[in-house]
Design a protein around this motif. Structure first.
Motif, mmCIF file in Angstrom:
data_model
loop_
_atom_site.group_PDB
_atom_site.id
_atom_site.type_symbol
_atom_site.label_atom_id
_atom_site.label_comp_id
_atom_site.label_asym_id
_atom_site.label_seq_id
_atom_site.Cartn_x
_atom_site.Cartn_y
_atom_site.Cartn_z
ATOM 1 N N LEU A 81 0.831 -1.200 0.000
ATOM 2 C CA LEU A 81 0.000 0.000 0.000
ATOM 3 C C LEU A 81 0.869 1.255 0.000
ATOM 4 O O LEU A 81 1.767 1.404 0.820
ATOM 5 C CB LEU A 81 -0.903 -0.001 1.235
ATOM 6 C CG LEU A 81 -1.821 1.214 1.407
ATOM 7 C CD1 LEU A 81 -2.839 1.272 0.282
ATOM 8 C CD2 LEU A 81 -2.528 1.157 2.761
ATOM 9 N N GLY A 82 0.588 2.144 -0.970
ATOM 10 C CA GLY A 82 1.337 3.390 -1.083
ATOM 11 C C GLY A 82 2.362 3.388 -2.187
ATOM 12 O O GLY A 82 2.761 4.459 -2.671
ATOM 13 N N ASN A 105 -4.023 -4.694 6.305
ATOM 14 C CA ASN A 105 -2.869 -4.774 7.212
ATOM 15 C C ASN A 105 -1.542 -4.430 6.536
ATOM 16 O O ASN A 105 -0.469 -4.749 7.075
ATOM 17 C CB ASN A 105 -2.772 -6.162 7.872
ATOM 18 C CG ASN A 105 -3.875 -6.383 8.888
ATOM 19 O OD1 ASN A 105 -4.353 -5.435 9.512
ATOM 20 N ND2 ASN A 105 -4.293 -7.629 9.060
ATOM 21 N N HIS A 106 -1.595 -3.776 5.382
ATOM 22 C CA HIS A 106 -0.359 -3.294 4.770
ATOM 23 C C HIS A 106 0.275 -2.195 5.616
ATOM 24 O O HIS A 106 1.501 -2.047 5.620
ATOM 25 C CB HIS A 106 -0.643 -2.785 3.349
ATOM 26 C CG HIS A 106 -0.757 -3.862 2.322
ATOM 27 N ND1 HIS A 106 -0.091 -3.830 1.108
ATOM 28 C CD2 HIS A 106 -1.459 -5.023 2.329
ATOM 29 C CE1 HIS A 106 -0.390 -4.907 0.413
ATOM 30 N NE2 HIS A 106 -1.230 -5.651 1.127
ATOM 31 N N ASP A 107 -0.556 -1.431 6.317
ATOM 32 C CA ASP A 107 -0.006 -0.395 7.189
ATOM 33 C C ASP A 107 0.787 -1.011 8.339
ATOM 34 O O ASP A 107 1.835 -0.490 8.749
ATOM 35 C CB ASP A 107 -1.125 0.498 7.722
ATOM 36 C CG ASP A 107 -2.254 -0.283 8.390
ATOM 37 O OD1 ASP A 107 -2.365 -1.514 8.163
ATOM 38 O OD2 ASP A 107 -3.038 0.333 9.137
ATOM 39 N N MET A 132 4.161 -2.131 6.893
ATOM 40 C CA MET A 132 5.086 -1.012 6.733
ATOM 41 C C MET A 132 5.642 -0.552 8.079
ATOM 42 O O MET A 132 6.824 -0.180 8.179
ATOM 43 C CB MET A 132 4.397 0.143 6.017
ATOM 44 C CG MET A 132 4.111 -0.123 4.540
ATOM 45 S SD MET A 132 5.626 -0.396 3.576
ATOM 46 C CE MET A 132 6.383 1.219 3.667
ATOM 47 N N SER A 133 4.836 -0.593 9.118
ATOM 48 C CA SER A 133 5.321 -0.212 10.451
ATOM 49 C C SER A 133 6.417 -1.157 10.918
ATOM 50 O O SER A 133 7.406 -0.736 11.541
ATOM 51 C CB SER A 133 4.163 -0.215 11.452
ATOM 52 O OG SER A 133 3.214 0.793 11.148
ATOM 53 N N ASN A 138 8.717 6.233 3.051
ATOM 54 C CA ASN A 138 9.218 6.046 4.413
ATOM 55 C C ASN A 138 10.645 5.502 4.429
ATOM 56 O O ASN A 138 11.003 4.649 5.233
ATOM 57 C CB ASN A 138 8.292 5.124 5.204
ATOM 58 C CG ASN A 138 6.909 5.709 5.373
ATOM 59 O OD1 ASN A 138 6.752 6.904 5.630
ATOM 60 N ND2 ASN A 138 5.890 4.875 5.200
#
Length: 468
Positions: free
Chosen positions: A338-339, A353-355, A358-359, A414
Motif C-alpha cells: 500500500l502506497g 494490514n499493509h499499514d 510497513m510499520s 518512508n
C-alpha cells in the motif's frame, strides 16, 4: 573367484566418443557427473555418486508418478465413457425428442451450460497432460541471445533469478493474446533452466497460473507449474509465493481454491526467507495474497484483496527480520505494498494490514521497539516488535510484480525503496512470440560489498540498477 572379491580384467582406457545426447541430460545430472570426473578427494566423489543415484531414483519415481496419474485419469475416462454408453442405452435410444440433449448441458456438479457443445468443450479442456519443460522450441536467435546474456552477469554478485506473472493456462477462448502466450509458461521455465549454472537462487513471485479454468484443471495447472519448477531448478534455493490468480477468484468465484488446497500444492506456507551466507544477504519472499479464510470461509477473494494476517506478520517481525549481524535484506512480494506505485492499473485492490507491514519494516530499519496494531476486524493484528538490541537494519529494496509493467524510477516511501518489474507472460506492447521479446526475466544481482544492485533483464524491456 569368491563373490566378495573384485575382478578387474580390462586395463584399457575408455577412448570411444560418448554416445549420450548431452542436450537431453538434466542439468543436475550434468553437474554431478562433472563432480565425479573432477573432484580430487574420494569423499567428494563418493558423495557425488550417491547424489547421482538419488537423483536418478527421483527422476524414476517422478516418471512412475506421472504414469500412475495418467493411468488413473484413463481409468476415469474409461468409466465415464462406460457410464455415458449405459445411460445412452437405457435412456436415449428409446427417446426421439430433445430432452436428453438438453440434459447433456448439465454436468455432475449441476453446472449448466447454454449449449451441449459448450459442455463438451469444457470436458475436453478437463484432460490435462503433464508437460515436459524444454527449450527445444526456442528459436536460434533466442538461444544465442541467452548465451550472450549469461556473459553479462556479474560474477562477484549474488544472483537471484526472478520469474513472476507466468499466468500458465491452456484455455483457448481468451482475448488479448493470453490464448497464445498462456501455454508457453512451462517452455519459459525450460529456457530459464539454461541459467542455473550462473545463478545462486530463484524467486517465483506469484500469478504462476492464470486461474480461468474449472477448479480441477486449475489445481492441475498449479501442480504442473510447481512440479516443473522443482524439476528445473533442483537443489538451487527456490522460493515460491502466490499472486491473485492461483485460486480462480478472478474469473470463477464459484470454483475458488482454498488456502489449504493451495498450501498442499505449494508444499506449505507461501512465505519464506533464505540466507546467502557468503554475501550476508537474506532474501524474504512474502505472501501478500495468503488471505487465510476467517471462520472457515472468506469473501476476501484474492481477485480484489491483499491480506497480511497475524501469523505471517508475526513471523516477519520476530523471525524473518531477526537477521544475523551484518546481514542486509531484500524483499519480494507479488503486488506493491500500500502506497507504492499507486497500485496501478489495479486501483480496486483493497490492501488489508499493509499499514502494519510497513510499520514493521520501518521499525526494522530504525532499530525500534514498538507494538503495532491493525484495524481490520476480520484480520485483527497485534504484534510486539523489538529491534532495539539488533540495531538499525538495511532493506536494500522491495521488488514487486502484478502490474505487468516496468517502472523506470525507484519509489521511496518512508525511506524504503520500491521496485516495479514486468510480467513473464508474452502479452502487451513490444512482446512478440518467437522472438527474444517473448521472454522477460530478471537476474537480480546484489553486490553487498559495493552496495549496488542490478536487475539484469533478458528479453523485453530494460535493466535497472542503483546504489543503496
Amino acid at each position: 573367484m569368491a563373490n566378495d572379491e573384485t575382478e578387474y580384467r580390462d586395463d584399457s582406457h575408455i577412448t570411444e566418443a560418448s554416445y549420450i545426447d548431452q542436450s537431453k541430460v538434466p542439468s543436475a545430472i550434468k553437474k554431478l557427473s562433472t563432480w565425479i570426473r573432477q573432484k580430487m578427494y574420494g569423499k567428494d566423489v563418493r558423495e557425488s555418486i550417491a547424489r547421482g543415484i538419488e537423483k536418478s531414483g527421483e527422476i524414476s519415481q517422478n516418471a512412475v508418478d506421472v504414469a500412475n496419474d495418467t493411468a488413473s485419469r484413463q481409468d476415469d475416462v474409461d468409466q465415464s465413457q462406460k457410464d455415458f454408453e449405459d445411460r445412452y442405452n437405457n435412456q436415449i435410444s428409446g427417446n426421439t425428442d430433445l430432452n436428453e440433449t438438453i440434459d447433456l448441458r448439465r454436468d455432475s456438479a449441476n453446472n449448466d451450460f447454454k449449449t451441449a457443445k459448450l459442455r463438451v468443450d469444457n470436458i475436453e479442456r478437463s484432460f490435462v497432460y503433464n508437460t515436459q519443460v524444454s527449450m527445444s522450441t526456442a528459436t536460434d536467435n533466442v538461444k544465442t541471445a541467452l548465451t550472450e546474456f549469461k556473459n553479462t552477469l556479474n560474477p562477484n554478485a549474488t544472483k537471484i533469478l526472478l520469474l513472476q506473472d507466468l499466468h500458465f493456462t491452456k484455455r483457448t477462448d481468451m482475448a488479448d493474446g493470453y490464448q497464445l502466450a498462456g501455454p508457453l509458461a512451462l517452455e519459459h521455465l525450460g529456457l530459464a533452466e539454461q541459467l542455473i549454472d550462473s545463478i545462486d537462487g530463484v524467486v517465483i513471485n506469484g500469478d504462476n497460473v492464470h486461474g480461468n479454468e474449472d477448479k480441477a484443471i486449475t489445481i492441475k495447472r498449479n501442480k504442473q507449474v510447481v512440479s516443473n519448477i522443482r524439476a528445473v531448478f533442483g537443489e538451487i534455493p527456490t522460493q515460491i509465493t502466490l499472486g491473485n490468480h492461483e485460486d480462480n477468484s478472478v474469473f470463477l468465484k464459484s470454483q475458488v481454491l482454498s488456502l489449504a488446497e493451495l498450501e498442499e500444492i505449494y508444499g506449505g506456507k507461501t512465505y519464506s526467507y533464505h540466507d546467502y551466507e557468503a554475501s550476508k544477504l537474506r532474501v524474504i519472499l512474502l505472501s501478500g495474497f495468503e488471505n487465510p479464510e476467517t471462520g472457515g470461509s472468506s469473501n476476501y477473494y484474492r481477485a480484489s484483496f491483499s491480506v497480511f494476517a497475524q501469523d505471517q506478520l508475526n513471523w516477519l517481525a520476530n523471525n524473518a527480520l531477526k537477521v544475523p549481524d551484518g546481514y542486509e535484506v531484500l524483499i519480494f512480494n507479488h503486488s506493491p505494498f500500500l502506497g507504492f506505485f499507486n497500485n496501478k492499473p489495479y486501483s480496486y485492490m483493497t490492501n488489508v494490514n499493509h499499514d502494519v507491514l510497513m510499520s514493521i519494516l520501518m521499525a526494522f530499519q530504525n532499530g525500534l521497539k514498538t507494538t503495532v496494531n491493525g484495524t481490520n476486524v476480520d484480520y485483527p493484528v497485534s504484534i510486539d516488535v523489538d529491534f532495539s538490541v539488533q540495531g538499525a537494519g538495511t532493506i536494500i529494496a522491495c521488488i514487486f510484480g502484478h502490474e505487468h509493467r516496468d517502472v523506470a524510477d525507484i519509489q521511496m516511501l518512508n525511506n524504503i525503496r520500491g521496485v516495479q518489474r514486468g510480467a513473464n507472460i508474452a502479452v502487451g506492447a513490444g512482446r512478440t512470440i518467437g522472438t527474444v521479446s517473448e521472454h522477460l526475466v530478471d537476474v537480480v544481482e546484489v553486490d553487498t560489498t559495493n552496495k549496488h544492485i542490478k536487475l539484469n533483464r533478458f528479453g523485453a524491456g530494460n535493466s535497472l540498477e542503483f546504489d543503496y
